[in-house]
Design an enzyme around this catalytic site. Structure first.
Site, mmCIF file in Angstrom:
data_model
loop_
_atom_site.group_PDB
_atom_site.id
_atom_site.type_symbol
_atom_site.label_atom_id
_atom_site.label_comp_id
_atom_site.label_asym_id
_atom_site.label_seq_id
_atom_site.Cartn_x
_atom_site.Cartn_y
_atom_site.Cartn_z
ATOM 1 N N ASP A 24 0.867 -1.162 0.000
ATOM 2 C CA ASP A 24 0.000 0.000 0.000
ATOM 3 C C ASP A 24 0.914 1.225 0.000
ATOM 4 O O ASP A 24 2.091 1.113 0.337
ATOM 5 C CB ASP A 24 -0.888 -0.047 1.255
ATOM 6 N N ARG A 25 0.395 2.372 -0.387
ATOM 7 C CA ARG A 25 1.256 3.559 -0.453
ATOM 8 C C ARG A 25 1.099 4.433 0.805
ATOM 9 O O ARG A 25 1.934 4.378 1.696
ATOM 10 C CB ARG A 25 0.915 4.353 -1.738
ATOM 11 N N ASP A 26 -0.015 5.157 0.893
ATOM 12 C CA ASP A 26 -0.204 6.139 1.973
ATOM 13 C C ASP A 26 -0.351 5.463 3.335
ATOM 14 O O ASP A 26 -1.207 4.602 3.521
ATOM 15 C CB ASP A 26 -1.457 6.985 1.701
ATOM 16 N N ASN A 67 -5.444 2.758 -3.432
ATOM 17 C CA ASN A 67 -6.750 3.381 -3.648
ATOM 18 C C ASN A 67 -6.537 4.882 -3.743
ATOM 19 O O ASN A 67 -5.886 5.464 -2.870
ATOM 20 C CB ASN A 67 -7.694 3.102 -2.468
ATOM 21 N N ASP A 142 -1.760 -0.518 5.696
ATOM 22 C CA ASP A 142 -2.056 0.042 7.027
ATOM 23 C C ASP A 142 -3.539 -0.048 7.394
ATOM 24 O O ASP A 142 -3.919 0.385 8.469
ATOM 25 C CB ASP A 142 -1.588 1.505 7.118
HETATM 26 MG MG MG Z 1 -2.937 3.253 3.289
#
Ligand code: MG
Length: 198
Positions: A24-26, A67, A142
């Site tokens: 995942d990124r953020d 997303n 996360d």
């Molecule tokens: Mg995230």
């Protein structure tokens, strides 16, 4: 529908079987500042690169699956997100870490698009594009939506508690406490040990 922001040209036509860490990124590789899209707001965690280096040394490739409902909400456009992702790619490269691809899903949760996590569309698309051995790959995110997307695709999945969404994970019946870590560094050590005890 899964959208592609970046494909590493070196591996575009490489159909050899690959093991991947889906990221995942953020809130997972950088600090989530809510719809983070300005380069000045790109802030990594202290252990982001040491953790990823530990995992890449085990022979894993990385694929980012993100997303991006801020696009559908009109907060920014795909071009702006692309510039932000390019900055991430540059920083990864600077640390000698290669990314295979970046996939994103620009929808709203209520669109229930198959690519939007917790649905597994981005992972399944990546599997087709790169011939990924999903049963021997991992996912790190996360939020429960990351974890559930991984489960749905048959990928061993983990949660890092470095995000900003504090909905207690423990309330979710799918939550497994053994699969949650305080940060990416701890998660990387856990995977490192799993791999070395095979
Ligand atoms: Mg995230």
């Amino acid at each position: 529908m899964t959208h592609v922001d970046y494909i590493n040209p070196k591996y575009r036509n490489d159909k050899s079987l690959k093991r991947v860490i889906f990221l995942d990124r953020d809130g997972t590789i950088h600090v989530d500042k809510v719809n983070t899209v300005e380069e000045k707001d790109l802030e990594y965690f202290p252990d982001t690169f040491s953790a990823l280096k530990r995992l890449s040394n085990l022979g894993f490739f990385f694929i980012i699956i993100s997303n991006q409902d801020g696009i559908r909400k009109g907060k920014y456009d795909a071009k702006k997100m692309h510039a932000f992702n390019q900055a991430i790619l540059k920083d990864f490269k600077g640390h000698g870490i290669e990314i295979l691809a970046i996939y994103y899903s620009p929808y709203l949760p209520e669109d229930n698009d198959y690519s939007f996590k917790p649905n597994p569309g981005m992972i399944e698309q990546a599997q087709k594009d790169f011939n990924i051995d999903l049963a021997h790959s991992y996912l790190i995110g996360d939020q429960m939506s990351d974890y559930k997307a991984g489960l749905a695709a048959g990928v061993n999945s983990f949660i890092v508690r470095t995000g900003i969404y504090h909905r207690p994970l423990e309330n979710d019946k799918l939550f497994n406490n053994k699969k949650a870590f305080d940060n990416l560094g701890e998660c990387s050590f856990y995977i490192f040990n799993l791999e070395n005890n095979k």
